[in-house]
Design an enzyme around this catalytic site. Structure first.
Site, mmCIF file in Angstrom:
data_model
loop_
_atom_site.group_PDB
_atom_site.id
_atom_site.type_symbol
_atom_site.label_atom_id
_atom_site.label_comp_id
_atom_site.label_asym_id
_atom_site.label_seq_id
_atom_site.Cartn_x
_atom_site.Cartn_y
_atom_site.Cartn_z
ATOM 1 N N ASP A 1 0.813 -1.270 0.242
ATOM 2 C CA ASP A 1 -0.078 0.183 -0.088
ATOM 3 C C ASP A 1 1.010 1.343 -0.090
ATOM 4 O O ASP A 1 2.190 1.178 0.104
ATOM 5 C CB ASP A 1 -0.870 0.002 0.911
ATOM 6 C CG ASP A 1 -0.249 -0.017 2.460
ATOM 7 O OD1 ASP A 1 0.906 0.227 2.531
ATOM 8 O OD2 ASP A 1 -1.086 -0.168 3.531
ATOM 9 N N SER A 2 0.253 2.348 0.041
ATOM 10 C CA SER A 2 0.953 3.496 0.064
ATOM 11 C C SER A 2 1.502 4.133 1.415
ATOM 12 O O SER A 2 2.415 5.054 1.260
ATOM 13 C CB SER A 2 0.211 4.515 -0.588
ATOM 14 O OG SER A 2 -0.913 5.161 -0.099
ATOM 15 N N GLY B 1 -0.463 5.611 3.019
ATOM 16 C CA GLY B 1 -1.556 6.502 3.601
ATOM 17 C C GLY B 1 -2.669 6.169 4.542
ATOM 18 O O GLY B 1 -2.793 6.994 5.325
ATOM 19 N N PHE B 2 -3.156 4.852 4.314
ATOM 20 C CA PHE B 2 -4.165 4.687 5.081
ATOM 21 C C PHE B 2 -3.902 4.665 6.407
ATOM 22 O O PHE B 2 -4.429 4.859 7.555
ATOM 23 C CB PHE B 2 -4.603 3.055 4.687
ATOM 24 C CG PHE B 2 -5.723 2.672 5.440
ATOM 25 C CD1 PHE B 2 -6.933 3.084 5.212
ATOM 26 C CD2 PHE B 2 -5.517 1.662 6.426
ATOM 27 C CE1 PHE B 2 -8.179 2.765 5.960
ATOM 28 C CE2 PHE B 2 -6.692 1.284 7.204
ATOM 29 C CZ PHE B 2 -7.905 1.633 7.009
ATOM 30 N N ASP C 1 -3.119 8.337 -1.261
ATOM 31 C CA ASP C 1 -4.471 8.852 -1.590
ATOM 32 C C ASP C 1 -4.718 9.416 -0.220
ATOM 33 O O ASP C 1 -4.194 9.103 0.725
ATOM 34 C CB ASP C 1 -5.313 7.975 -1.925
ATOM 35 C CG ASP C 1 -5.531 6.740 -1.158
ATOM 36 O OD1 ASP C 1 -4.532 6.450 -0.392
ATOM 37 O OD2 ASP C 1 -6.695 6.230 -1.151
ATOM 38 N N GLN D 1 -11.209 7.502 -5.024
ATOM 39 C CA GLN D 1 -11.645 7.927 -3.823
ATOM 40 C C GLN D 1 -13.199 8.476 -3.922
ATOM 41 O O GLN D 1 -13.608 8.539 -5.179
ATOM 42 C CB GLN D 1 -10.958 8.842 -2.988
ATOM 43 C CG GLN D 1 -9.776 8.122 -2.350
ATOM 44 C CD GLN D 1 -10.045 7.397 -0.996
ATOM 45 O OE1 GLN D 1 -11.014 7.463 -0.481
ATOM 46 N NE2 GLN D 1 -9.089 6.497 -0.546
ATOM 47 N N GLY E 1 -11.178 3.849 0.417
ATOM 48 C CA GLY E 1 -12.106 4.710 1.372
ATOM 49 C C GLY E 1 -13.328 3.775 1.582
ATOM 50 O O GLY E 1 -14.142 4.492 1.955
ATOM 51 N N ASP F 1 -8.323 -7.513 -0.027
ATOM 52 C CA ASP F 1 -7.422 -7.749 0.935
ATOM 53 C C ASP F 1 -8.283 -7.431 2.367
ATOM 54 O O ASP F 1 -8.792 -6.288 2.255
ATOM 55 C CB ASP F 1 -6.089 -6.966 0.931
ATOM 56 C CG ASP F 1 -6.435 -5.612 1.405
ATOM 57 O OD1 ASP F 1 -6.948 -4.824 0.597
ATOM 58 O OD2 ASP F 1 -5.979 -5.369 2.516
ATOM 59 N N CYS G 1 -13.237 -28.414 6.026
ATOM 60 C CA CYS G 1 -11.832 -27.711 5.775
ATOM 61 C C CYS G 1 -10.631 -28.657 5.837
ATOM 62 O O CYS G 1 -10.579 -29.734 6.540
ATOM 63 C CB CYS G 1 -11.687 -26.541 6.994
ATOM 64 S SG CYS G 1 -10.225 -25.710 6.652
ATOM 65 N N CYS H 1 -7.345 -27.834 6.009
ATOM 66 C CA CYS H 1 -6.213 -27.073 6.482
ATOM 67 C C CYS H 1 -5.598 -28.106 7.407
ATOM 68 O O CYS H 1 -6.130 -28.935 8.139
ATOM 69 C CB CYS H 1 -6.540 -25.788 6.944
ATOM 70 S SG CYS H 1 -7.087 -25.713 8.680
ATOM 71 N N CYS I 1 -7.430 -28.164 10.759
ATOM 72 C CA CYS I 1 -8.884 -28.974 10.946
ATOM 73 C C CYS I 1 -8.436 -30.311 10.661
ATOM 74 O O CYS I 1 -9.312 -31.485 11.082
ATOM 75 C CB CYS I 1 -9.744 -28.304 10.050
ATOM 76 S SG CYS I 1 -10.251 -26.971 10.292
ATOM 77 N N HIS J 1 -6.039 -21.694 9.613
ATOM 78 C CA HIS J 1 -7.484 -22.110 9.323
ATOM 79 C C HIS J 1 -8.312 -21.155 8.768
ATOM 80 O O HIS J 1 -8.755 -21.026 7.643
ATOM 81 C CB HIS J 1 -7.980 -22.706 10.497
ATOM 82 C CG HIS J 1 -9.713 -22.742 10.443
ATOM 83 N ND1 HIS J 1 -10.307 -23.624 9.509
ATOM 84 C CD2 HIS J 1 -10.575 -21.801 10.650
ATOM 85 C CE1 HIS J 1 -11.238 -23.481 9.210
ATOM 86 N NE2 HIS J 1 -11.827 -22.332 10.004
HETATM 87 ZN ZN LIG Z 1 -9.352 -25.477 8.699
#
Ligand SMILES: [Zn+2]
Length: 384
Positions: free
Chosen positions: A104-105, A107-108, A158, A203, A230, A280, A318, A320, A323, A349
């Site tokens: 990211d920049s 900024g956030f 931004d 934005q 935003g 994300d 699941c 993973c 699990c 998980h």
């Molecule tokens: Zn899992």
């Protein structure tokens, strides 16, 4: 205004659109980057400080098979410093992550960590949350930091407005974001070596007219991809989707579209249905550490007494590592004992759930069944 530019700038980064759902506009494609191909739509785990909290790069690679992760420019700039990372071979080498990275920049974080001191035409003046030192981010300097980090996709600076904002404040802020984006893109064009892409950010707060205006202006940059920022700043969920619906159809079909900072698992297909390719969010990893686990049949709050003797995995559907090997009772025990391994198992998980959902969505789009998939997800989320 930047318009024509040499084709070799896009010699590495390229978006290949494979299938568009004729009913919803959902897209399946591939981001080709200098650090591998990323099938889309994609969810990007957040690796704030050159690590996805709680898990090893090895697990991200092997167990989760993530293709791209996100790094935070603000944090890496302050600590350990982008020049340190550059000297150590760049962010990929530093964190032993051979696949794609989006940064990211910064900024956030500046706007959200109460570190903000002043917004000027030139950039943002802020105070380090670590030691109080003053720093300045400009449209050019945040790109320089990201170039030093060597990320595959860089974001332009931004202004992130709080919600709600007046139309007047949002208009002024959107114009500043546009001026910064033009300055950043000019800098990017002059420095780009073809291995890093750069996305500007739409934005406009929750005002459709400002969102449209911002989008139309940013199109003149002919950017590598476009982000919608935003959102997820406290507004009602319907409004975030409405802003996405306003912006996405105006963006070129040939460029990837990234909605920043969303969302809950049942929101992922909703954004994809609005033509979004990339997302994300810190939710899966942060919630995991706080004892909140996502499953296909609702959430598991792991500390609850009902799981004390529960021999079942977190989610029976699941695959993973967590699990396949451990019970809810065991995870509850680790959580209550504040064991470090709890965070690792829980994060593995929750990220698996997000990546699996995106994998299912992509598959549904590829075989022409996305509308049916969307209907079934909506029906399931109503009953959860
Ligand atoms: Zn899992």
């Amino acid at each position: 205004m930047q318009k024509a530019h040499p084709l070799q700038l896009r010699s590495v980064f390229r978006f290949e659109l494979q299938v568009t759902c004729p009913e919803t506009g959902a897209r399946a494609g591939v981001l080709h980057t200098a650090h591998g191909d990323v099938p889309t739509p994609v969810f990007m785990p957040v690796g704030t400080q050159a690590t996805v909290k709680g898990i090893l790069a090895r697990d991200l690679l092997n167990d989760l098979d993530a293709k791209i992760i996100l790094g935070n420019t603000y944090h890496l700039y302050l600590r350990p410093g982008h020049e340190t990372i550059r000297k150590l071979g760049g962010l990929h080498r530093f964190m032993a992550w051979p696949r794609a990275v989006l940064t990211d920049s910064g900024g956030f974080q500046v706007f959200s960590l109460d570190s903000l001191r002043k917004v000027t035409e030139e950039g943002v003046l802020f105070r380090s949350h670590l030691n109080g030192d003053s720093h300045m981010f400009t449209p050019e300097s945040t790109l320089d930091v990201q170039m030093a980090l060597g990320s595959d996709i860089m974001m332009v600076l931004d202004e992130c407005l709080a919600y709600p904002a007046s139309h007047e404040a949002a208009r002024a802020s959107t114009e500043r974001t546009l001026r910064w984006a033009r300055a950043a893109y000019a800098h990017y064009r002059s420095r780009a070596n073809g291995s890093q892409a750069c996305f500007p950010i739409v934005q406009g707060s929750m005002y459709a007219d400002l969102r449209r205006h911002c989008t139309e202006q940013l199109l003149e940059l002919d950017a590598d991809g476009y982000a919608i920022g935003g959102l997820s700043v406290g507004e009602p969920r319907a409004l975030s989707l409405e802003m996405t619906e306003t912006v996405a159809p105006l963006l070129p079909a040939s460029r990837p579209r990234y909605v920043m900072g969303v969302g809950m698992p049942d929101e992922l297909p909703e954004y994809v249905a609005r033509g979004i390719d990339m997302m994300d969010c810190v939710l899966p990893s942060r919630n995991a550490r706080n004892g909140y686990l996502f499953t296909r049949s609702g959430r598991v709050i792991v500390k609850q007494a009902q799981y004390k003797d529960d021999p079942r995995p977190v989610d029976e559907t699941c695959n993973c590592y967590t699990c396949k090997n451990f019970s809810r009772a065991y995870l509850r025990h680790l959580f209550l004992a504040s064991e470090i391994s709890y965070a690792t198992l829980a994060t593995l998980h929750n990220l698996r759930v997000y990546l699996d959902i995106m994998g299912e969505i992509r598959q549904a789009i590829l075989v022409g069944r996305f509308p049916a998939y969307l209907r079934s997800r909506r029906a399931a989320s109503v009953t959860e």
